[in-house]
Design a protein around this motif. Structure first.
Motif, short mmCIF file in Angstrom:
data_model
loop_
_atom_site.label_atom_id
_atom_site.label_comp_id
_atom_site.label_asym_id
_atom_site.label_seq_id
_atom_site.Cartn_x
_atom_site.Cartn_y
_atom_site.Cartn_z
N PHE A 1 -4.95 -0.44 1.58
CA PHE A 1 -3.66 0.21 1.84
C PHE A 1 -2.74 -0.74 2.58
O PHE A 1 -3.17 -1.58 3.34
CB PHE A 1 -3.87 1.43 2.75
CG PHE A 1 -4.85 2.43 2.24
CD1 PHE A 1 -4.43 3.54 1.56
CD2 PHE A 1 -6.21 2.25 2.45
CE1 PHE A 1 -5.33 4.47 1.08
CE2 PHE A 1 -7.13 3.18 1.99
CZ PHE A 1 -6.69 4.28 1.30
N LYS A 2 -1.44 -0.55 2.35
CA LYS A 2 -0.40 -1.17 3.16
C LYS A 2 0.15 -0.07 4.06
O LYS A 2 0.55 1.01 3.58
CB LYS A 2 0.73 -1.72 2.28
CG LYS A 2 0.34 -2.90 1.42
CD LYS A 2 0.21 -4.15 2.26
CE LYS A 2 0.04 -5.35 1.36
NZ LYS A 2 0.08 -6.59 2.10
N LEU A 3 0.16 -0.32 5.37
CA LEU A 3 0.61 0.72 6.29
C LEU A 3 2.05 1.13 6.04
O LEU A 3 2.42 2.30 6.23
CB LEU A 3 0.43 0.27 7.74
CG LEU A 3 -1.00 0.17 8.23
CD1 LEU A 3 -1.03 -0.18 9.71
CD2 LEU A 3 -1.78 1.46 7.98
N LYS A 4 2.89 0.21 5.58
CA LYS A 4 4.28 0.56 5.28
C LYS A 4 4.33 1.64 4.19
O LYS A 4 5.11 2.59 4.29
CB LYS A 4 5.03 -0.70 4.83
CG LYS A 4 6.49 -0.50 4.56
CD LYS A 4 7.16 -1.81 4.19
CE LYS A 4 8.63 -1.58 3.92
NZ LYS A 4 9.31 -2.83 3.57
N GLU A 5 3.50 1.49 3.15
CA GLU A 5 3.45 2.49 2.08
C GLU A 5 2.89 3.82 2.58
O GLU A 5 3.37 4.89 2.20
CB GLU A 5 2.60 1.98 0.92
CG GLU A 5 3.18 0.79 0.20
CD GLU A 5 2.26 0.23 -0.88
OE1 GLU A 5 1.11 0.71 -1.02
OE2 GLU A 5 2.69 -0.70 -1.58
N VAL A 6 1.88 3.74 3.43
CA VAL A 6 1.27 4.96 3.99
C VAL A 6 2.29 5.69 4.85
O VAL A 6 2.45 6.92 4.75
CB VAL A 6 0.00 4.63 4.79
CG1 VAL A 6 -0.52 5.86 5.53
CG2 VAL A 6 -1.08 4.06 3.87
N ASP A 7 3.02 4.96 5.69
CA ASP A 7 4.04 5.58 6.54
C ASP A 7 5.12 6.26 5.71
O ASP A 7 5.56 7.37 6.03
CB ASP A 7 4.69 4.54 7.47
CG ASP A 7 3.76 4.10 8.59
OD1 ASP A 7 2.79 4.82 8.91
OD2 ASP A 7 4.00 3.00 9.14
N GLU A 8 5.55 5.61 4.63
CA GLU A 8 6.56 6.20 3.75
C GLU A 8 6.02 7.46 3.08
O GLU A 8 6.73 8.46 2.95
CB GLU A 8 7.00 5.18 2.70
CG GLU A 8 8.10 5.67 1.79
CD GLU A 8 9.39 6.02 2.52
OE1 GLU A 8 10.08 6.95 2.06
OE2 GLU A 8 9.72 5.39 3.53
#
Length: 61
Positions: A42-49
């Protein structure tokens, strides 16, 4: 913020959920996850979005 790939364990801890819950979200194709070999990353930026979109959807936005 560093732009590295995170494991299921790291993201589950980050979101405060169990790994089983995260795997269910992956299976339903809800959460943005990338399979690299046998591992989900996972990329945290994608998870946050994704979290923001979930919140906005529930609030009728």
């Amino acid at each position: 913020m560093e732009d590295r790939w995170h494991s299921v364990e790291e993201v589950a801890e980050y979101l405060g959920v169990k790994k089983d819950t995260l795997y269910k979200w992956i299976q339903r194709k809800d959460i943005p996850a990338h399979k690299l070999g046998r591992l989900w990353k996972f990329k945290l930026k994608e998870v946050d979005e994704w979290v923001k979109q979930q919140r906005d959807t529930k609030n009728g936005r």
